[in-house]
Design a protein around this motif. Structure first.
Motif, short mmCIF file in Angstrom:
data_model
loop_
_atom_site.label_atom_id
_atom_site.label_comp_id
_atom_site.label_asym_id
_atom_site.label_seq_id
_atom_site.Cartn_x
_atom_site.Cartn_y
_atom_site.Cartn_z
N ARG A 18 0.85 -1.19 0.00
CA ARG A 18 0.00 0.00 0.00
C ARG A 18 0.88 1.23 0.00
N ILE B 145 2.41 4.87 0.99
CA ILE B 145 2.53 5.66 2.21
C ILE B 145 2.29 7.11 1.84
N HIS C 49 2.36 -1.59 4.43
CA HIS C 49 2.84 -0.84 3.28
C HIS C 49 3.88 -1.64 2.48
#
Length: 291
Positions: free
Chosen positions: A251, A253, A283
């Protein structure tokens, strides 16, 4: 492997050069994109001591070390990747492409001041329900010795109609045990600092306005900064210069941010993840193992 087209660089292009050229890159064949048969090389490149020190400082490595950080050679490799993807025969626009996985194999540490020969080439493509994953391989030699290798996979978002969603092959351990934790505070201008040092001109890291133009709610930290920062901790914990380090970017940041790194060492391998402090979002996840 023979390549029909070779790009031989005498020096690495500037970030400004790549920024301008990237702005004009466009998709030319999204229905059936084919990668060109080509490679890019630079011989006898000596990384700038200042650039190495700046990179080490931004990523948390020892700025006084006499060897390159294990992830630093990717900054050289990435400029060759850019040359390949900005070539007129590359069928996709480069802006907005997302780095999804990265694997580095360091056979031995590279000393600051050593001249390196770097070669990068397309290593294949895979159509998924999200788009086209383009892989590029990098080989770095000193003399005849292969000292560092990299494999980077970038995702170009393309229409997904008719493409079946499949589970990706699992590379990471399913239930790693973490015993160490550290917290990082990332400033809003991290991308503006890291981009010029790493040679990455992607505007999604610059600021909110530029990021929104590519569909993001805010600007993002560079994935390779996150890997570099994690490597600074994990490589030191591993205690072996010769190592393989692999990460998956899960994911984005969004900056500014406060995040945590969790790690654990067992049997010559350090598993780690970078996660949000306010929820369970991961992340980045990866491992580093001794060779």
């Amino acid at each position: 492997m023979y390549h029909a087209t070779r790009i031989e660089l005498k020096k690495l292009p500037s970030v400004a050069n790549h920024t301008v050229r990237s702005a004009f890159s466009r998709n030319t064949n999204t229905r059936n994109p084919e990668l060109p048969n080509m490679d890019a090389v630079i011989y006898g490149h000596v990384p700038s001591k200042k650039n190495v020190k700046d990179y080490a400082g931004l990523c948390g490595f020892d700025t006084k070390s006499d060897v390159l950080p294990i992830t630093y050679p990717h900054t050289v490799a990435f400029k060759l990747h850019m040359e390949l993807m900005l070539h007129r025969t590359f069928p996709l626009g480069i802006m907005g492409m997302v780095h999804v996985t990265n694997k580095i194999t360091q056979h031995r540490a590279i000393k600051v001041g050593e001249a390196i020969d770097v070669r990068a080439f397309f290593a294949g493509a895979n159509r998924t329900h999200k788009g086209l994953e383009v892989s590029l391989r990098t080989e770095i030699r000193i003399g005849m010795d292969l000292v560092w290798e990299g494999l980077s996979t970038y995702l170009a978002l393309l229409p997904s109609k008719g493409i079946e969603k499949k589970e990706a092959a699992k590379v990471l351990p399913e239930n790693p045990e973490f015993t160490e934790n550290e917290t990082w505070t990332l400033p809003s201008n991290l991308g503006l600092k890291y981009g010029p040092v790493a040679g990455d001109p992607n505007p999604i890291h610059w600021g909110v306005i530029a990021a929104k133009a590519f569909g993001f709610k805010r600007h993002l930290a560079h994935g390779m900064w996150t890997k570099g920062r994690a490597a600074a901790t994990a490589h030191k914990l591993l205690g072996s210069e010769a190592a393989e380090i692999y990460v998956e970017f899960k994911r984005p940041i969004f900056l500014p941010a406060k995040i945590e790194m969790h790690s654990g060492k067992a049997e010559g391998q350090v598993d780690f993840e970078v996660a949000a402090t306010r929820n369970d979002d991961i992340h980045l996840a990866g491992y580093i193992k001794a060779l």
